[in-house]
Design an enzyme around this catalytic site. Structure first.
Site, PDB file in Angstrom:
ATOM      1  N   GLU A   1       0.848  -1.198   0.000  1.00 11.34           N
ATOM      2  CA  GLU A   1       0.000   0.000   0.000  1.00 11.34           C
ATOM      3  C   GLU A   1       0.881   1.244   0.000  1.00 11.34           C
ATOM      4  OE1 GLU A   1      -3.298   0.532   3.074  1.00 11.34           O
ATOM      5  OE2 GLU A   1      -1.950   2.154   3.633  1.00 11.34           O
TER       6      GLU A   1
ATOM      7  N   ARG B   1     -15.168   2.880   5.246  1.00 13.60           N
ATOM      8  CA  ARG B   1     -15.978   3.990   5.770  1.00 13.60           C
ATOM      9  C   ARG B   1     -15.155   5.263   5.904  1.00 13.60           C
ATOM     10  NH1 ARG B   1     -17.640   4.421  11.923  1.00 13.60           N
ATOM     11  NH2 ARG B   1     -15.462   5.089  11.912  1.00 13.60           N
ATOM     12  N   GLY B   2     -13.905   5.113   6.374  1.00 15.72           N
ATOM     13  CA  GLY B   2     -13.096   6.294   6.716  1.00 15.72           C
ATOM     14  C   GLY B   2     -13.253   6.602   8.194  1.00 15.72           C
TER      15      GLY B   2
ATOM     16  N   TYR C   1     -10.469  -6.478  11.062  1.00 14.40           N
ATOM     17  CA  TYR C   1      -9.657  -6.063  12.216  1.00 14.40           C
ATOM     18  C   TYR C   1      -9.371  -7.237  13.151  1.00 14.40           C
ATOM     19  CZ  TYR C   1     -11.109  -1.605  10.359  1.00 14.40           C
ATOM     20  OH  TYR C   1     -11.323  -0.553   9.503  1.00 14.40           O
TER      21      TYR C   1
ATOM     22  N   LYS D   1       7.404   4.700   2.800  1.00 13.66           N
ATOM     23  CA  LYS D   1       8.819   4.318   2.920  1.00 13.66           C
ATOM     24  C   LYS D   1       8.978   2.866   2.485  1.00 13.66           C
ATOM     25  CE  LYS D   1       9.716   7.529   6.608  1.00 13.66           C
ATOM     26  NZ  LYS D   1       9.245   7.714   7.962  1.00 13.66           N
TER      27      LYS D   1
HETATM   28  P1  FAD Z   1     -17.171  -0.198   8.659  1.00 16.12           P
HETATM   29  O1  FAD Z   1     -17.081  -1.553   8.115  1.00 16.12           O
HETATM   30  O2  FAD Z   1     -18.316   0.667   8.220  1.00 16.12           O
HETATM   31  O3  FAD Z   1     -17.178  -0.315  10.248  1.00 16.12           O
HETATM   32  C1  FAD Z   1     -17.023   0.818  11.077  1.00 16.12           C
HETATM   33  C2  FAD Z   1     -17.582   0.516  12.466  1.00 16.12           C
HETATM   34  O4  FAD Z   1     -19.002   0.468  12.410  1.00 16.12           O
HETATM   35  C3  FAD Z   1     -17.153  -0.832  13.037  1.00 16.12           C
HETATM   36  O5  FAD Z   1     -17.014  -0.691  14.429  1.00 16.12           O
HETATM   37  C4  FAD Z   1     -18.312  -1.767  12.687  1.00 16.12           C
HETATM   38  O6  FAD Z   1     -18.376  -2.855  13.579  1.00 16.12           O
HETATM   39  C5  FAD Z   1     -19.488  -0.815  12.814  1.00 16.12           C
HETATM   40  N1  FAD Z   1     -20.605  -1.109  11.917  1.00 16.12           N
HETATM   41  C6  FAD Z   1     -20.543  -1.507  10.632  1.00 16.12           C
HETATM   42  N2  FAD Z   1     -21.783  -1.602  10.116  1.00 16.12           N
HETATM   43  C7  FAD Z   1     -22.637  -1.230  11.082  1.00 16.12           C
HETATM   44  C8  FAD Z   1     -24.062  -1.075  11.171  1.00 16.12           C
HETATM   45  N3  FAD Z   1     -24.855  -1.364  10.131  1.00 16.12           N
HETATM   46  N4  FAD Z   1     -24.590  -0.644  12.336  1.00 16.12           N
HETATM   47  C9  FAD Z   1     -23.803  -0.353  13.409  1.00 16.12           C
HETATM   48  N5  FAD Z   1     -22.462  -0.487  13.386  1.00 16.12           N
HETATM   49  C10 FAD Z   1     -21.893  -0.897  12.244  1.00 16.12           C
HETATM   50  N6  FAD Z   1      -9.146   5.199   6.088  1.00 16.12           N
HETATM   51  C11 FAD Z   1      -9.068   6.233   5.205  1.00 16.12           C
HETATM   52  O7  FAD Z   1      -9.564   7.326   5.484  1.00 16.12           O
HETATM   53  N7  FAD Z   1      -8.411   6.081   3.999  1.00 16.12           N
HETATM   54  C12 FAD Z   1      -7.857   4.908   3.622  1.00 16.12           C
HETATM   55  O8  FAD Z   1      -7.276   4.824   2.542  1.00 16.12           O
HETATM   56  C13 FAD Z   1      -7.928   3.789   4.521  1.00 16.12           C
HETATM   57  N8  FAD Z   1      -7.420   2.583   4.193  1.00 16.12           N
HETATM   58  C14 FAD Z   1      -7.568   1.507   5.051  1.00 16.12           C
HETATM   59  C15 FAD Z   1      -7.107   0.240   4.654  1.00 16.12           C
HETATM   60  C16 FAD Z   1      -7.260  -0.863   5.500  1.00 16.12           C
HETATM   61  C17 FAD Z   1      -6.770  -2.221   5.045  1.00 16.12           C
HETATM   62  C18 FAD Z   1      -7.845  -0.706   6.780  1.00 16.12           C
HETATM   63  C19 FAD Z   1      -7.972  -1.866   7.719  1.00 16.12           C
HETATM   64  C20 FAD Z   1      -8.320   0.559   7.181  1.00 16.12           C
HETATM   65  C21 FAD Z   1      -8.195   1.665   6.322  1.00 16.12           C
HETATM   66  N9  FAD Z   1      -8.682   2.942   6.667  1.00 16.12           N
HETATM   67  C22 FAD Z   1      -8.602   3.997   5.781  1.00 16.12           C
HETATM   68  C23 FAD Z   1      -9.247   3.163   7.992  1.00 16.12           C
HETATM   69  C24 FAD Z   1     -10.781   2.921   8.038  1.00 16.12           C
HETATM   70  O9  FAD Z   1     -11.434   3.853   7.231  1.00 16.12           O
HETATM   71  C25 FAD Z   1     -11.203   3.037   9.503  1.00 16.12           C
HETATM   72  O10 FAD Z   1     -10.708   1.971  10.246  1.00 16.12           O
HETATM   73  C26 FAD Z   1     -12.682   3.269   9.758  1.00 16.12           C
HETATM   74  O11 FAD Z   1     -12.842   3.691  11.113  1.00 16.12           O
HETATM   75  C27 FAD Z   1     -13.548   2.021   9.574  1.00 16.12           C
HETATM   76  O12 FAD Z   1     -13.637   1.679   8.259  1.00 16.12           O
HETATM   77  P2  FAD Z   1     -14.404   0.309   7.824  1.00 16.12           P
HETATM   78  O13 FAD Z   1     -14.451   0.319   6.369  1.00 16.12           O
HETATM   79  O14 FAD Z   1     -13.832  -0.842   8.549  1.00 16.12           O
HETATM   80  O15 FAD Z   1     -15.869   0.673   8.418  1.00 16.12           O
END
Ligand code: FAD
Length: 327
Positions: free
Chosen positions: A28, A134-135, A189, A315
């Site tokens: 990445e 989600r972000g 996670y 890096k």
């Molecule tokens: P989700 O899957 O939507 O989950 C977020 C939270 O909500 C979790 O606690 C989940 O259990 C809960 N949840 C999900 N669905 C529901 C529902 N229907 N009702 C109630 N609760 C719910 N961030 C960036 O800004 N840019 C990036 O490029 C980026 N790249 C990443 C790459 C990887 C591999 C990882 C692991 C993370 C990355 N992130 C990035 C960080 C990520 O955006 C954050 O960890 C964010 O807080 C959660 O994203 P998610 O897609 O896991 O969210």
């Protein structure tokens, strides 16, 4: 001379993962800070090309808000994007290296129409892979706030992409709408997402993303393989059958020892911190970090992971050292 369209080289990541007989290497990168040239990005990619990366992910960075002092003491709120260019960078990588570049697409800061337009651009560019996220909340928010008319959770974004794959655009008056062909990855996670009440609840949410159409999972970085193995077991028990790609990030500085646990809500195993406690310089930390990541990677390959995904955070030198030992 025969010119092949960019699309010719595109492969859906899920097909690579399903068809591989050995563990793949991927990494990445972050878009360069605003003002830096594309060459700074290539300088980070070039040293890793010899390991034949299966794909390269490009992160997306939301705007941040700063306050500027104006006349009469007024403060002006200004949105700035420090690292723009995710879509353009993916196209540049594909063009220069003939490698699939995977843009990270996030819910935050986008309404659904803007998301659809970004997906249309990606489709035109022959980019058929997306990591749907989600972000995080921006610094001025205590919790994540979706954009008005935007997606709230990653699962909603997955559903929107699946709709487009089925030719369903927001404007349902479009006739004979061309379906897209995105392979969708999502985040997982091994130590639980920081907002989730417990691991079971988090895996239930993860399964919703898979049931909605996501085809593989990339994990948050972790330093204790036993947590990854337990996570995979728990996912399989919950009925998640898709490939799970572990994310690895070598520790490189004294600052990382406190920053990584805080920023990513993860633990460092005590075997590792015992070694880090003896380090007094970043160079010493880097040596421990590289050795740890090599050990982790070899164990993950023995376990049979389809791919190991390395977080370079701009890096590539340490990732190159690890890959030289492992791939
Ligand atoms: P989700 O899957 O939507 O989950 C977020 C939270 O909500 C979790 O606690 C989940 O259990 C809960 N949840 C999900 N669905 C529901 C529902 N229907 N009702 C109630 N609760 C719910 N961030 C960036 O800004 N840019 C990036 O490029 C980026 N790249 C990443 C790459 C990887 C591999 C990882 C692991 C993370 C990355 N992130 C990035 C960080 C990520 O955006 C954050 O960890 C964010 O807080 C959660 O994203 P998610 O897609 O896991 O969210």
């Amino acid at each position: 001379m025969v010119y092949l369209p960019l699309k010719f080289f595109a492969l859906r990541v899920i097909d690579r993962l399903r068809n591989t007989k050995k563990t793949l290497f991927s990494f990445e990168i972050l878009p360069p800070l605003k003002g830096k040239s594309i060459q700074s990005l290539y300088d980070g990619i070039d040293p890793l090309m010899e390991f034949d990366p299966a794909f390269i992910n490009v992160t997306y960075h939301r705007e941040e808000f700063i306050y500027k002092k104006r006349e009469k003491g007024y403060l002006e709120k200004i949105a700035i994007k420090k690292r723009p260019g995710t879509v353009g960078i993916c196209a540049a990588i594909k063009n220069k290296y003939n490698i699939d570049a995977i843009p990270h697409l996030i819910c935050g800061g986008f309404n659904r129409e803007e998301t659809e337009n970004a997906l249309i651009d990606l489709n035109f560019l022959g980019i058929d892979n997306v990591l749907a996220l989600r972000g995080d909340p921006i610094k001025t928010e205590t919790h994540f706030v979706p954009e008005p008319g935007g997606n709230r959770y990653a699962v909603d974004l997955v559903k929107q992409i699946v709709d487009l794959n089925e030719g369903k655009y927001i404007d349902d008056n479009i006739e004979n709408a061309a379906p897209t062909n995105f392979s969708i990855g999502v985040a997982g996670y091994p130590e639980k997402h920081f907002e989730s009440p417990n691991m079971r609840a988090d895996i239930k949410r993860l399964k919703e993303k898979i049931d909605a159409g996501a085809e593989y999972i990339v994990t948050q970085l972790f330093y204790d393989n036993s947590k990854f193995f337990a996570f995979v077991d728990a996912c399989r028990e919950a009925g998640i059958k898709v490939p799970i790609i572990p994310g690895i990030k070598p520790i490189e500085s004294l600052r990382h020892i406190t920053f990584l646990p805080k920023f990513f809500s993860i633990d460092l195993p005590s075997d590792l911190t015992d070694q880090l406690e003896n380090c007094s310089t970043n160079e010493e930390v880097k040596e421990v970090g590289v050795a740890w990541a090599i050990k982790q990677s070899k164990e993950l390959i023995d376990y049979g992971v389809p791919c190991i995904h390395y977080y370079t955070m701009g890096k590539s030198a340490t990732v190159k050292r690890i890959a030289s030992e492992v791939f």
